[in-house]
Design a protein around this motif. Structure first.
Motif, PDB file in Angstrom:
ATOM      1  N   PHE A   5     -16.984   5.616   9.964  1.00 36.73           N
ATOM      2  CA  PHE A   5     -15.656   5.521   9.363  1.00 36.73           C
ATOM      3  C   PHE A   5     -15.713   4.582   8.165  1.00 36.73           C
ATOM      4  CE2 PHE A   5     -16.011   2.022  12.278  1.00 36.73           C
ATOM      5  CZ  PHE A   5     -15.378   0.959  11.640  1.00 36.73           C
ATOM      6  N   ARG A   6     -14.580   4.435   7.466  1.00 31.00           N
ATOM      7  CA  ARG A   6     -14.419   3.473   6.370  1.00 31.00           C
ATOM      8  C   ARG A   6     -13.312   2.507   6.756  1.00 31.00           C
ATOM      9  NH1 ARG A   6     -14.083   6.186   0.681  1.00 31.00           N
ATOM     10  NH2 ARG A   6     -14.097   3.980   0.166  1.00 31.00           N
ATOM     11  N   ARG A   7     -13.624   1.220   6.815  1.00 33.02           N
ATOM     12  CA  ARG A   7     -12.668   0.201   7.253  1.00 33.02           C
ATOM     13  C   ARG A   7     -11.465   0.113   6.311  1.00 33.02           C
ATOM     14  NH1 ARG A   7     -13.421  -2.894  11.167  1.00 33.02           N
ATOM     15  NH2 ARG A   7     -15.691  -2.933  11.028  1.00 33.02           N
ATOM     16  N   GLY A   8     -10.287  -0.040   6.913  1.00 34.12           N
ATOM     17  CA  GLY A   8      -9.035  -0.147   6.173  1.00 34.12           C
ATOM     18  C   GLY A   8      -8.289   1.169   6.072  1.00 34.12           C
ATOM     19  N   ASP A   9      -8.971   2.262   6.296  1.00 36.04           N
ATOM     20  CA  ASP A   9      -8.403   3.601   6.134  1.00 36.04           C
ATOM     21  C   ASP A   9      -7.767   4.084   7.441  1.00 36.04           C
ATOM     22  OD1 ASP A   9      -7.791   6.159   5.279  1.00 36.04           O
ATOM     23  OD2 ASP A   9      -9.854   6.875   5.399  1.00 36.04           O
ATOM     24  N   ALA A  10      -6.569   3.591   7.739  1.00 38.10           N
ATOM     25  CA  ALA A  10      -5.902   3.864   9.016  1.00 38.10           C
ATOM     26  C   ALA A  10      -5.589   5.338   9.245  1.00 38.10           C
ATOM     27  CB  ALA A  10      -4.619   3.043   9.126  1.00 38.10           C
ATOM     28  N   ASN A  11      -5.330   6.098   8.189  1.00 40.79           N
ATOM     29  CA  ASN A  11      -4.998   7.510   8.379  1.00 40.79           C
ATOM     30  C   ASN A  11      -6.208   8.435   8.248  1.00 40.79           C
ATOM     31  OD1 ASN A  11      -5.347   7.452   5.617  1.00 40.79           O
ATOM     32  ND2 ASN A  11      -3.363   8.350   5.132  1.00 40.79           N
ATOM     33  N   ALA A  12      -7.386   7.863   8.069  1.00 46.92           N
ATOM     34  CA  ALA A  12      -8.650   8.608   8.066  1.00 46.92           C
ATOM     35  C   ALA A  12      -8.713   9.707   7.009  1.00 46.92           C
ATOM     36  CB  ALA A  12      -8.931   9.178   9.456  1.00 46.92           C
ATOM     37  N   ASP A  13      -8.158   9.411   5.811  1.00 47.51           N
ATOM     38  CA  ASP A  13      -8.234  10.409   4.744  1.00 47.51           C
ATOM     39  C   ASP A  13      -9.316  10.089   3.714  1.00 47.51           C
ATOM     40  OD1 ASP A  13      -7.150   8.316   3.284  1.00 47.51           O
ATOM     41  OD2 ASP A  13      -5.443   9.463   2.519  1.00 47.51           O
ATOM     42  N   GLY A  14     -10.084   9.013   3.963  1.00 48.94           N
ATOM     43  CA  GLY A  14     -11.175   8.661   3.073  1.00 48.94           C
ATOM     44  C   GLY A  14     -10.815   7.641   2.008  1.00 48.94           C
ATOM     45  N   ASN A  15      -9.554   7.174   1.982  1.00 50.50           N
ATOM     46  CA  ASN A  15      -9.101   6.226   0.964  1.00 50.50           C
ATOM     47  C   ASN A  15      -8.295   5.100   1.593  1.00 50.50           C
ATOM     48  OD1 ASN A  15      -9.862   7.807  -1.481  1.00 50.50           O
ATOM     49  ND2 ASN A  15      -8.445   9.262  -0.575  1.00 50.50           N
ATOM     50  N   LEU A  16      -8.408   3.918   1.024  1.00 47.32           N
ATOM     51  CA  LEU A  16      -7.560   2.797   1.424  1.00 47.32           C
ATOM     52  C   LEU A  16      -6.441   2.698   0.398  1.00 47.32           C
ATOM     53  CD1 LEU A  16      -6.700   0.262   2.922  1.00 47.32           C
ATOM     54  CD2 LEU A  16      -8.461  -0.994   1.686  1.00 47.32           C
ATOM     55  N   ASN A  17      -5.199   2.869   0.860  1.00 46.37           N
ATOM     56  CA  ASN A  17      -4.051   2.762  -0.034  1.00 46.37           C
ATOM     57  C   ASN A  17      -2.832   2.278   0.754  1.00 46.37           C
ATOM     58  OD1 ASN A  17      -3.056   5.142   1.265  1.00 46.37           O
ATOM     59  ND2 ASN A  17      -4.250   6.384  -0.146  1.00 46.37           N
ATOM     60  N   LEU A  18      -1.684   2.228   0.095  1.00 49.17           N
ATOM     61  CA  LEU A  18      -0.455   1.730   0.702  1.00 49.17           C
ATOM     62  C   LEU A  18      -0.101   2.471   1.989  1.00 49.17           C
ATOM     63  CD1 LEU A  18       2.052  -0.085   0.546  1.00 49.17           C
ATOM     64  CD2 LEU A  18       3.076   1.620  -0.973  1.00 49.17           C
ATOM     65  N   THR A  19      -0.380   3.742   2.047  1.00 42.26           N
ATOM     66  CA  THR A  19      -0.083   4.544   3.231  1.00 42.26           C
ATOM     67  C   THR A  19      -0.758   3.980   4.474  1.00 42.26           C
ATOM     68  OG1 THR A  19       0.147   6.509   1.856  1.00 42.26           O
ATOM     69  CG2 THR A  19      -0.197   6.872   4.200  1.00 42.26           C
ATOM     70  N   ASP A  20      -1.951   3.470   4.332  1.00 41.78           N
ATOM     71  CA  ASP A  20      -2.676   2.929   5.480  1.00 41.78           C
ATOM     72  C   ASP A  20      -1.979   1.698   6.055  1.00 41.78           C
ATOM     73  OD1 ASP A  20      -4.958   4.797   5.448  1.00 41.78           O
ATOM     74  OD2 ASP A  20      -5.302   3.890   3.489  1.00 41.78           O
TER      75      ASP A  20
END
Length: 93
Positions: A5-20
């Motif tokens: 996985f990628r840390r910080g990416d709560a919704n598991a879409d491959g990106n860390l952004n406000l949505t997470d």
């Protein structure tokens, strides 16, 4: 077997952004949907999912704070022993 996985990416879409950060807060305080990979949502890698994870992500995104611990830049495994799970993270297959 542990998923990558990628840390910080709560919704598991491959990106860390406000949505997470919003999704993490929703899960913690509003009883929102279970996260696909709670290990990924543990942005501060403190062995649990708390308010500090959302704050850590927002600090990184908007105030130039430290990035999440590895695995962050690319898919990888969690080297921290904790009780969090990762049921699904399709971006790292």
């Amino acid at each position: 077997p542990q998923l990558r996985f990628r840390r910080g990416d709560a919704n598991a879409d491959g990106n860390l952004n406000l949505t997470d950060a919003i999704l993490t807060l929703s899960r913690l305080f509003l009883g929102g949907a279970e996260l696909p990979c709670s290990k990924a949502a543990d942005a501060d890698d403190a062995k649990g999912l708390t308010l500090s994870d959302a704050v850590y992500s927002l600090d990184f995104l908007f105030l130039g704070g430290d990035p999440p611990a590895p695995p962050f830049q690319s898919c990888g495994w969690d080297l921290t022993v904790d009780v969090l799970d990762c049921r699904a993270y399709p971006e790292c297959r």
